[in-house]
Design a protein around this motif. Structure first.
Motif, PDB file in Angstrom:
ATOM      1  N   ASN A   4      73.164  34.496  11.635  1.00 44.92           N
ATOM      2  CA  ASN A   4      72.869  33.327  10.807  1.00 44.92           C
ATOM      3  C   ASN A   4      73.876  33.178   9.672  1.00 44.92           C
ATOM      4  O   ASN A   4      74.301  32.091   9.332  1.00 44.92           O
ATOM      5  N   HIS A  99      68.254  16.967  12.566  1.00 44.46           N
ATOM      6  CA  HIS A  99      68.128  18.367  12.982  1.00 44.46           C
ATOM      7  C   HIS A  99      69.424  19.143  12.824  1.00 44.46           C
ATOM      8  O   HIS A  99      69.385  20.372  12.641  1.00 44.46           O
ATOM      9  N   THR A 103      68.365  22.870   9.328  1.00 46.70           N
ATOM     10  CA  THR A 103      67.983  23.883  10.310  1.00 46.70           C
ATOM     11  C   THR A 103      66.871  24.746   9.735  1.00 46.70           C
ATOM     12  O   THR A 103      66.558  24.687   8.548  1.00 46.70           O
ATOM     13  N   ALA A 104      66.275  25.573  10.573  1.00 48.52           N
ATOM     14  CA  ALA A 104      65.108  26.357  10.165  1.00 48.52           C
ATOM     15  C   ALA A 104      65.399  27.267   8.978  1.00 48.52           C
ATOM     16  O   ALA A 104      64.502  27.560   8.181  1.00 48.52           O
ATOM     17  N   ASP A 105      66.650  27.713   8.833  1.00 46.50           N
ATOM     18  CA  ASP A 105      66.987  28.594   7.721  1.00 46.50           C
ATOM     19  C   ASP A 105      67.709  27.851   6.594  1.00 46.50           C
ATOM     20  O   ASP A 105      68.237  28.472   5.668  1.00 46.50           O
ATOM     21  N   ARG A 191      58.993  23.806   9.694  1.00 45.71           N
ATOM     22  CA  ARG A 191      60.224  24.602   9.661  1.00 45.71           C
ATOM     23  C   ARG A 191      60.515  25.235  11.011  1.00 45.71           C
ATOM     24  O   ARG A 191      61.664  25.261  11.471  1.00 45.71           O
ATOM     25  N   ARG A 192      59.480  25.728  11.664  1.00 40.74           N
ATOM     26  CA  ARG A 192      59.683  26.334  12.985  1.00 40.74           C
ATOM     27  C   ARG A 192      60.203  25.319  13.987  1.00 40.74           C
ATOM     28  O   ARG A 192      60.999  25.645  14.875  1.00 40.74           O
ATOM     29  N   HIS A 193      59.756  24.070  13.844  1.00 35.90           N
ATOM     30  CA  HIS A 193      60.252  23.021  14.742  1.00 35.90           C
ATOM     31  C   HIS A 193      61.750  22.814  14.570  1.00 35.90           C
ATOM     32  O   HIS A 193      62.434  22.384  15.507  1.00 35.90           O
ATOM     33  N   HIS A 194      62.293  23.127  13.390  1.00 37.84           N
ATOM     34  CA  HIS A 194      63.712  22.929  13.128  1.00 37.84           C
ATOM     35  C   HIS A 194      64.580  24.059  13.683  1.00 37.84           C
ATOM     36  O   HIS A 194      65.798  24.022  13.502  1.00 37.84           O
ATOM     37  N   ASP A 195      63.981  25.018  14.336  1.00 37.77           N
ATOM     38  CA  ASP A 195      64.752  26.014  15.077  1.00 37.77           C
ATOM     39  C   ASP A 195      65.259  25.331  16.351  1.00 37.77           C
ATOM     40  O   ASP A 195      64.454  24.835  17.147  1.00 37.77           O
ATOM     41  N   ARG A 197      66.091  26.336  19.086  1.00 37.54           N
ATOM     42  CA  ARG A 197      65.521  26.898  20.314  1.00 37.54           C
ATOM     43  C   ARG A 197      64.109  26.397  20.574  1.00 37.54           C
ATOM     44  O   ARG A 197      63.596  26.512  21.693  1.00 37.54           O
ATOM     45  N   SER A 227      61.570  34.214   7.964  1.00 40.22           N
ATOM     46  CA  SER A 227      62.504  33.688   6.977  1.00 40.22           C
ATOM     47  C   SER A 227      62.069  32.312   6.523  1.00 40.22           C
ATOM     48  O   SER A 227      61.483  31.554   7.278  1.00 40.22           O
TER      49      SER A 227
END
Length: 229
Positions: A4, A99, A103-105, A191-195, A197, A227
């Motif tokens: 990351n 997106h 991103t998720a992080d 936030r998880r949706h923005h991963d 994957r 995270s």
């Protein structure tokens, strides 16, 4: 150095490139205030037009909310993350801009101008209102005038809440706004949706994950540290 961290400079450059395409004359305050004001005005007008509401007509509120959660889930999954005929612009704006920028992080806004990348297009609330008018008229014919007005008020309230909740999720994680009960949990769901994957398969509800639960698309990680951006 973890993966990351190695990819962070590249993501920063990509986000800067996306932000550079925001129109020069863009006004973030107007983008947030105008749709909210119009939505609130329609909601207030609908409520103010009610006349002797009967108890059974109040069912229009949860019924409309259920339909709104379902539509939100479907549109997010089938339009914003899949290139549909005639709707490719929505896909590009959501998956190829929103997106890629968030991103998720790295979820938090860096400037007010990035509201362009978070909020729906400024004309959306007017489009939603126009689309709701024939549905409201049909509901008035099939049910009652007050039930139709309650449905309209609920739908517009849902739209405004969608905008504000989505904005809250993209505030810094230590924002005072996120201390409101329930918001950190909803932010984490989003936030998880923005991963990358997960985004095409999981966590499509942005407001409350009702249909993610119903359709089995709510994803939670195994127990352990998570995270947060």
């Amino acid at each position: 150095m973890v993966a990351n961290e190695r990819g962070f400079p590249r993501r920063r450059r990509r986000r800067a490139e996306i932000a550079a395409r925001i129109p020069r004359g863009y006004c973030p305050a107007l983008h947030l205030a105008a749709p909210t004001a119009l939505g609130a005005l329609v909601l207030a007008a609908a409520v103010g037009s009610l006349d002797a509401v009967e108890a059974v007509e109040l069912l229009a509120v949860p019924a409309t909310l259920l339909l709104a959660f379902a539509f939100e889930w479907w549109a997010h999954r089938s339009v914003l993350h899949r290139r549909a005929p005639l709707l490719g612009t929505l896909y590009e704006r959501h998956e190829r801009e929103h997106h890629l920028a968030f991103t998720a992080d790295d979820m938090a806004l860096r400037s007010a101008r990035e509201l362009w990348l978070v909020l729906t297009p400024p004309y959306s609330v007017l489009l939603v209102f126009v689309l709701l008018l024939p549905l409201t008229a049909a509901a008035g014919i099939l049910f009652t005038r007050d039930a139709a007005l309650l449905g309209l008020a609920t739908a517009m309230g849902f739209f405004v809440s969608y905008e504000w909740l989505h904005l809250a999720y993209h505030l810094p994680a230590d924002s005072a706004v996120l201390r409101l009960p329930g918001l950190l949990g909803l932010r984490e769901h989003h936030r998880r949706h923005h991963d990358p994957r997960l985004m095409k398969r999981w966590n499509f509800n942005v407001t409350v994950p009702v249909f993610d639960v119903v359709r089995g698309t709510r994803w939670s990680p195994p127990p352990g540290p998570a995270s947060r951006a």
